[in-house]
Design a protein around this motif. Sequence first.
Motif, PDB file in Angstrom:
ATOM      1  N   MET A 158       0.662  -1.196   0.027  1.00 24.18           N
ATOM      2  CA  MET A 158      -0.011   0.015   0.065  1.00 24.18           C
ATOM      3  C   MET A 158       0.808   1.243   0.070  1.00 24.18           C
ATOM      4  SD  MET A 158      -3.419   0.565   2.446  1.00 24.18           S
ATOM      5  CE  MET A 158      -3.937  -0.986   2.461  1.00 24.18           C
ATOM      6  N   TYR A 159       2.064   1.378   0.960  1.00 25.46           N
ATOM      7  CA  TYR A 159       2.632   2.621   0.892  1.00 25.46           C
ATOM      8  C   TYR A 159       3.609   2.577  -0.388  1.00 25.46           C
ATOM      9  CZ  TYR A 159       2.316   1.459   5.876  1.00 25.46           C
ATOM     10  OH  TYR A 159       1.726   1.168   7.176  1.00 25.46           O
ATOM     11  N   LEU A 160       3.947   1.446  -1.106  1.00 24.28           N
ATOM     12  CA  LEU A 160       4.765   1.435  -2.152  1.00 24.28           C
ATOM     13  C   LEU A 160       3.739   2.084  -3.489  1.00 24.28           C
ATOM     14  CD1 LEU A 160       6.600  -1.774  -2.251  1.00 24.28           C
ATOM     15  CD2 LEU A 160       7.628   0.508  -1.982  1.00 24.28           C
ATOM     16  N   LYS A 161       2.378   1.762  -3.462  1.00 26.34           N
ATOM     17  CA  LYS A 161       1.606   2.267  -4.153  1.00 26.34           C
ATOM     18  C   LYS A 161       1.397   3.632  -4.286  1.00 26.34           C
ATOM     19  CE  LYS A 161      -1.093  -1.806  -5.921  1.00 26.34           C
ATOM     20  NZ  LYS A 161      -2.390  -2.125  -6.725  1.00 26.34           N
ATOM     21  N   CYS A 162       1.314   4.118  -3.067  1.00 25.69           N
ATOM     22  CA  CYS A 162       1.249   5.441  -2.874  1.00 25.69           C
ATOM     23  C   CYS A 162       2.303   6.261  -3.361  1.00 25.69           C
ATOM     24  CB  CYS A 162       1.098   5.961  -1.292  1.00 25.69           C
ATOM     25  SG  CYS A 162      -0.666   5.497  -0.540  1.00 25.69           S
ATOM     26  N   MET A 163       3.492   5.861  -3.005  1.00 24.98           N
ATOM     27  CA  MET A 163       4.784   6.572  -3.489  1.00 24.98           C
ATOM     28  C   MET A 163       4.858   6.310  -4.915  1.00 24.98           C
ATOM     29  SD  MET A 163       7.559   5.234  -0.828  1.00 24.98           S
ATOM     30  CE  MET A 163       6.978   4.234   0.287  1.00 24.98           C
ATOM     31  N   ILE A 164       4.282   5.403  -5.714  1.00 23.21           N
ATOM     32  CA  ILE A 164       4.352   5.113  -7.230  1.00 23.21           C
ATOM     33  C   ILE A 164       3.573   6.341  -7.530  1.00 23.21           C
ATOM     34  CG2 ILE A 164       3.887   3.710  -9.121  1.00 23.21           C
ATOM     35  CD1 ILE A 164       5.110   1.425  -7.385  1.00 23.21           C
ATOM     36  N   LYS A 165       2.441   6.522  -7.198  1.00 27.67           N
ATOM     37  CA  LYS A 165       1.251   7.264  -7.661  1.00 27.67           C
ATOM     38  C   LYS A 165       1.813   8.765  -7.604  1.00 27.67           C
ATOM     39  CE  LYS A 165      -3.375   8.204  -7.908  1.00 27.67           C
ATOM     40  NZ  LYS A 165      -4.746   7.778  -7.753  1.00 27.67           N
ATOM     41  N   ALA A 166       2.363   9.112  -6.338  1.00 30.50           N
ATOM     42  CA  ALA A 166       2.809  10.545  -6.151  1.00 30.50           C
ATOM     43  C   ALA A 166       4.207  10.680  -6.963  1.00 30.50           C
ATOM     44  CB  ALA A 166       3.061  10.727  -4.499  1.00 30.50           C
ATOM     45  N   GLY A 167       4.846   9.619  -7.430  1.00 34.78           N
ATOM     46  CA  GLY A 167       6.022   9.903  -8.125  1.00 34.78           C
ATOM     47  C   GLY A 167       7.173  10.334  -7.027  1.00 34.78           C
ATOM     48  N   ILE A 168       7.123   9.777  -5.771  1.00 35.68           N
ATOM     49  CA  ILE A 168       8.162  10.219  -4.934  1.00 35.68           C
ATOM     50  C   ILE A 168       8.775   9.003  -4.512  1.00 35.68           C
ATOM     51  CG2 ILE A 168       8.246  11.300  -2.693  1.00 35.68           C
ATOM     52  CD1 ILE A 168       6.246  13.432  -3.739  1.00 35.68           C
ATOM     53  N   GLY A 169      10.021   8.762  -4.472  1.00 39.12           N
ATOM     54  CA  GLY A 169      10.341   7.712  -3.693  1.00 39.12           C
ATOM     55  C   GLY A 169      10.622   7.627  -2.133  1.00 39.12           C
ATOM     56  N   PRO A 170      10.828   6.564  -1.656  1.00 38.28           N
ATOM     57  CA  PRO A 170      10.932   6.276  -0.226  1.00 38.28           C
ATOM     58  C   PRO A 170      11.807   7.023   0.596  1.00 38.28           C
ATOM     59  CG  PRO A 170      11.246   4.046  -1.385  1.00 38.28           C
ATOM     60  CD  PRO A 170      11.322   5.291  -2.370  1.00 38.28           C
ATOM     61  N   LYS A 171      12.786   7.632  -0.049  1.00 41.49           N
ATOM     62  CA  LYS A 171      13.669   8.466   0.623  1.00 41.49           C
ATOM     63  C   LYS A 171      13.377   9.783   0.975  1.00 41.49           C
ATOM     64  CE  LYS A 171      18.360  10.498  -0.132  1.00 41.49           C
ATOM     65  NZ  LYS A 171      19.523  10.503  -1.007  1.00 41.49           N
ATOM     66  N   TYR A 172      12.308  10.270   0.009  1.00 43.78           N
ATOM     67  CA  TYR A 172      11.401  11.402   0.366  1.00 43.78           C
ATOM     68  C   TYR A 172      10.000  11.558   0.781  1.00 43.78           C
ATOM     69  CZ  TYR A 172      15.405  12.761  -2.529  1.00 43.78           C
ATOM     70  OH  TYR A 172      16.614  12.794  -3.132  1.00 43.78           O
ATOM     71  N   THR A 173       9.666  10.236   1.575  1.00 42.88           N
ATOM     72  CA  THR A 173       8.424  10.091   1.859  1.00 42.88           C
ATOM     73  C   THR A 173       8.518   9.633   3.529  1.00 42.88           C
ATOM     74  OG1 THR A 173       7.664   8.966  -0.241  1.00 42.88           O
ATOM     75  CG2 THR A 173       6.231   8.423   1.832  1.00 42.88           C
ATOM     76  N   LEU A 174       7.512  10.361   4.236  1.00 44.65           N
ATOM     77  CA  LEU A 174       7.431  10.157   5.635  1.00 44.65           C
ATOM     78  C   LEU A 174       5.945   9.433   5.805  1.00 44.65           C
ATOM     79  CD1 LEU A 174       8.217  10.574   8.563  1.00 44.65           C
ATOM     80  CD2 LEU A 174       6.756  12.432   8.593  1.00 44.65           C
ATOM     81  N   ILE A 175       6.157   8.246   6.604  1.00 47.14           N
ATOM     82  CA  ILE A 175       4.986   7.415   6.863  1.00 47.14           C
ATOM     83  C   ILE A 175       4.747   7.347   8.241  1.00 47.14           C
ATOM     84  CG2 ILE A 175       3.903   5.027   6.952  1.00 47.14           C
ATOM     85  CD1 ILE A 175       5.705   4.325   4.427  1.00 47.14           C
ATOM     86  N   VAL A 176       3.332   8.027   8.548  1.00 44.42           N
ATOM     87  CA  VAL A 176       2.837   8.148   9.938  1.00 44.42           C
ATOM     88  C   VAL A 176       1.891   7.137  10.142  1.00 44.42           C
ATOM     89  CG1 VAL A 176       1.776   9.691  11.566  1.00 44.42           C
ATOM     90  CG2 VAL A 176       3.143  10.701   9.519  1.00 44.42           C
ATOM     91  N   GLU A 177       2.379   6.308  10.965  1.00 43.76           N
ATOM     92  CA  GLU A 177       1.359   4.810  11.580  1.00 43.76           C
ATOM     93  C   GLU A 177       1.404   4.853  12.996  1.00 43.76           C
ATOM     94  OE1 GLU A 177       0.000   2.394  10.763  1.00 43.76           O
ATOM     95  OE2 GLU A 177      -0.145   2.027   8.519  1.00 43.76           O
ATOM     96  N   ASP A 178       0.276   4.042  13.473  1.00 41.42           N
ATOM     97  CA  ASP A 178       0.207   4.003  14.858  1.00 41.42           C
ATOM     98  C   ASP A 178       0.539   2.588  15.248  1.00 41.42           C
ATOM     99  OD1 ASP A 178      -2.177   2.676  13.695  1.00 41.42           O
ATOM    100  OD2 ASP A 178      -3.501   3.038  15.266  1.00 41.42           O
ATOM    101  N   SER A 179       0.699   1.712  14.099  1.00 38.34           N
ATOM    102  CA  SER A 179       1.278   0.422  14.381  1.00 38.34           C
ATOM    103  C   SER A 179       2.572  -0.001  14.403  1.00 38.34           C
ATOM    104  CB  SER A 179       0.824  -0.588  13.131  1.00 38.34           C
ATOM    105  OG  SER A 179      -0.764  -0.398  13.108  1.00 38.34           O
TER     106      SER A 179
END
Length: 169
Positions: free
Chosen positions: A148-169
């Motif tokens: 799910m996270y990877l699909k978000c990054m692909i759709k946004a066109g932004i790689g993991p290095k430039y992505t922050l994930i905010v989770e409670d788990s």
Amino acid sequence: MIKAIIFDLDGVLVDARELHYESLNNALAKFNCTITRDEHLSTYDGLPTSKKLNMLTKNKGLPKELHNTVWQRKQDMTYKIISEEMEHDMRMREVLGRLRKDGYRICCASNSIRESVKMMLLKKGLLEYIEFIYSNQDVKAPKPSPEMYLKCMIKAGIGPKYTLIVEDS
């Protein structure tokens, strides 16, 4: 430099833990099956309803042929609670508004179904700040799988290095 923020829904943008517990138990009650609050928190919390039902079949003997009925009853109760009890969250609106103003791309990744995600975000007044949503219906493997996270990054066109994930788990 962070360019995108992916938010979990339940427990981060919306406190829906009690909602899911109540709606599932309400759906199960007709079939003389319930879970305690402790069981919910330790075993079932955060999982897609279909996975919870499979676990209830294994753990408590819930007949598999009742899964569709229980699933639909749970969804109906979830929508009822969202409609009647959820209100705008002004604090979170301010946070998301500021993040959007500062140029961050904001996404939501949730193990809930798409309709529930949209309805909760709308009732909380947050939907307008979310660029796009991925739900458990949009992936083959729900969280904790990273799909799910990877699909978000692909759709946004932004790689993991430039992505922050905010989770409670």
